[in-house]
Each structure stands twice: as structure tokens, then as C-alpha cells.
Write a protein that holds these residues in place. Structure first.
Motif, PDB file in Angstrom:
ATOM      1  N   GLU A 154      25.040  59.120  46.744  1.00  0.00           N
ATOM      2  CA  GLU A 154      23.577  59.010  46.736  1.00  0.00           C
ATOM      3  C   GLU A 154      23.080  58.349  48.022  1.00  0.00           C
ATOM      4  N   GLU A 155      23.744  57.292  48.445  1.00  0.00           N
ATOM      5  CA  GLU A 155      23.385  56.665  49.724  1.00  0.00           C
ATOM      6  C   GLU A 155      23.618  57.640  50.874  1.00  0.00           C
ATOM      7  N   GLY A 156      24.657  58.452  50.755  1.00  0.00           N
ATOM      8  CA  GLY A 156      24.932  59.461  51.772  1.00  0.00           C
ATOM      9  C   GLY A 156      23.834  60.503  51.849  1.00  0.00           C
ATOM     10  N   PHE A 157      23.318  60.898  50.703  1.00  0.00           N
ATOM     11  CA  PHE A 157      22.222  61.870  50.683  1.00  0.00           C
ATOM     12  C   PHE A 157      20.967  61.264  51.304  1.00  0.00           C
ATOM     13  N   ASP A 158      20.705  60.004  50.984  1.00  0.00           N
ATOM     14  CA  ASP A 158      19.559  59.319  51.607  1.00  0.00           C
ATOM     15  C   ASP A 158      19.719  59.267  53.129  1.00  0.00           C
ATOM     16  N   LEU A 159      20.943  59.035  53.579  1.00  0.00           N
ATOM     17  CA  LEU A 159      21.197  59.019  55.015  1.00  0.00           C
ATOM     18  C   LEU A 159      20.990  60.408  55.618  1.00  0.00           C
ATOM     19  N   ALA A 160      21.397  61.449  54.901  1.00  0.00           N
ATOM     20  CA  ALA A 160      21.181  62.814  55.382  1.00  0.00           C
ATOM     21  C   ALA A 160      19.696  63.104  55.553  1.00  0.00           C
ATOM     22  N   ILE A 161      18.882  62.633  54.628  1.00  0.00           N
ATOM     23  CA  ILE A 161      17.432  62.795  54.748  1.00  0.00           C
ATOM     24  C   ILE A 161      16.923  62.044  55.970  1.00  0.00           C
ATOM     25  N   LYS A 162      17.416  60.831  56.164  1.00  0.00           N
ATOM     26  CA  LYS A 162      16.987  60.049  57.325  1.00  0.00           C
ATOM     27  C   LYS A 162      17.380  60.747  58.632  1.00  0.00           C
ATOM     28  N   LEU A 163      18.583  61.278  58.696  1.00  0.00           N
ATOM     29  CA  LEU A 163      19.009  62.007  59.881  1.00  0.00           C
ATOM     30  C   LEU A 163      18.070  63.176  60.159  1.00  0.00           C
ATOM     31  N   SER A 164      17.709  63.889  59.114  1.00  0.00           N
ATOM     32  CA  SER A 164      16.824  65.039  59.260  1.00  0.00           C
ATOM     33  C   SER A 164      15.443  64.627  59.741  1.00  0.00           C
ATOM     34  N   ARG A 165      14.920  63.566  59.164  1.00  0.00           N
ATOM     35  CA  ARG A 165      13.591  63.083  59.566  1.00  0.00           C
ATOM     36  C   ARG A 165      13.593  62.548  60.996  1.00  0.00           C
ATOM     37  N   MET A 166      14.663  61.863  61.367  1.00  0.00           N
ATOM     38  CA  MET A 166      14.740  61.341  62.730  1.00  0.00           C
ATOM     39  C   MET A 166      14.840  62.475  63.749  1.00  0.00           C
ATOM     40  N   ALA A 167      15.483  63.563  63.392  1.00  0.00           N
ATOM     41  CA  ALA A 167      15.556  64.709  64.298  1.00  0.00           C
ATOM     42  C   ALA A 167      14.149  65.245  64.585  1.00  0.00           C
TER      43      ALA A 167
ATOM     44  N   ALA B 247      20.929  69.526  53.776  1.00  0.00           N
ATOM     45  CA  ALA B 247      22.245  69.877  53.241  1.00  0.00           C
ATOM     46  C   ALA B 247      23.312  69.857  54.337  1.00  0.00           C
ATOM     47  N   ALA B 248      22.979  70.383  55.506  1.00  0.00           N
ATOM     48  CA  ALA B 248      23.927  70.369  56.628  1.00  0.00           C
ATOM     49  C   ALA B 248      24.243  68.929  57.033  1.00  0.00           C
ATOM     50  N   ASN B 249      23.223  68.080  57.074  1.00  0.00           N
ATOM     51  CA  ASN B 249      23.453  66.671  57.413  1.00  0.00           C
ATOM     52  C   ASN B 249      24.262  65.967  56.320  1.00  0.00           C
ATOM     53  N   PHE B 250      24.018  66.317  55.060  1.00  0.00           N
ATOM     54  CA  PHE B 250      24.789  65.711  53.976  1.00  0.00           C
ATOM     55  C   PHE B 250      26.258  66.113  54.076  1.00  0.00           C
TER      56      PHE B 250
ATOM     57  N   GLN C  97      31.744  64.373  54.942  1.00  0.00           N
ATOM     58  CA  GLN C  97      33.019  64.435  55.670  1.00  0.00           C
ATOM     59  C   GLN C  97      33.357  63.083  56.286  1.00  0.00           C
ATOM     60  N   ALA C  98      32.353  62.408  56.843  1.00  0.00           N
ATOM     61  CA  ALA C  98      32.581  61.101  57.467  1.00  0.00           C
ATOM     62  C   ALA C  98      33.033  60.064  56.444  1.00  0.00           C
ATOM     63  N   ASN C  99      32.723  60.302  55.192  1.00  0.00           N
ATOM     64  CA  ASN C  99      33.105  59.385  54.120  1.00  0.00           C
ATOM     65  C   ASN C  99      34.270  59.911  53.283  1.00  0.00           C
ATOM     66  N   ASP C 100      34.985  60.895  53.825  1.00  0.00           N
ATOM     67  CA  ASP C 100      36.119  61.516  53.115  1.00  0.00           C
ATOM     68  C   ASP C 100      35.723  61.895  51.693  1.00  0.00           C
ATOM     69  N   TYR C 101      34.492  62.390  51.584  1.00  0.00           N
ATOM     70  CA  TYR C 101      33.946  62.852  50.304  1.00  0.00           C
ATOM     71  C   TYR C 101      34.004  61.766  49.219  1.00  0.00           C
ATOM     72  N   TRP C 102      33.970  60.521  49.633  1.00  0.00           N
ATOM     73  CA  TRP C 102      33.955  59.337  48.768  1.00  0.00           C
ATOM     74  C   TRP C 102      35.180  59.256  47.864  1.00  0.00           C
ATOM     75  N   ARG C 103      36.296  59.768  48.384  1.00  0.00           N
ATOM     76  CA  ARG C 103      37.540  59.634  47.638  1.00  0.00           C
ATOM     77  C   ARG C 103      38.031  58.207  47.738  1.00  0.00           C
TER      78      ARG C 103
END
Length: 74
Positions: A13-26, A59-62, A67-73
Motif C-alpha cells: 500500500e505504501e508502495g502504491f502511494d509512492l507510485a502515485i507520488k512518482l506519477s504526480r511529480m513527473a 501502474a508502471a510506476n508501481f 521490483q525495488a522491494n522484491d515484491y515485499w517478500r
């Protein structure tokens, strides 16, 4: 401090929020004029194709964050 200190997040969930932030910052870095973005917002906010494309960018940013979080494994 950087606005993006890391792609690491504790949860998906935090990762998805970060993906949104990345998109907005772009968008913000591509069009730094706040007034211009405000003028354009009604055009895309009411356009299904624009909203679908925005979802695709998130979705692309997520995918990148996941991947950067190893899919939270653990």
C-alpha cells in the motif's frame, strides 16, 4: 533532503502511494507552472481516456516500486 530518498517501502500500500507520488511529480516537473496545470485539469479530469492513461502510468510506476522491494517478500 530529496523528495525521493528511496523506492523502499514497508508495505505494498505504501508502495502504491509512492507510485502515485512518482506519477504526480513527473507531471509537476514536466509542467512546473501551477496555473497552467490548474487550467488543464478540467480537460483531463473529465476525460475517461486521460484517466485511464493516468492509471497506466501509476501502474508502471508501481511495477518499478514493487521490483525495488522484491515484491515485499519476506
Amino acid at each position: 533532503m530529496s523528495w525521493l530518498p528511496s523506492l523502499q517501502t514497508e508495505t505494498p500500500e505504501e508502495g502504491f502511494d509512492l507510485a502515485i507520488k512518482l506519477s504526480r511529480m513527473a507531471v509537476k516537473k514536466t509542467q512546473p507552472d501551477d496555473a497552467a496545470r490548474a487550467r488543464m485539469r478540467p480537460d483531463y479530469a473529465n476525460n475517461a481516456d486521460s484517466l485511464t492513461m493516468a492509471s497506466h502510468v501509476v501502474a508502471a510506476n508501481f511495477q518499478t516500486v514493487a521490483q525495488a522491494n522484491d515484491y515485499w517478500r519476506s
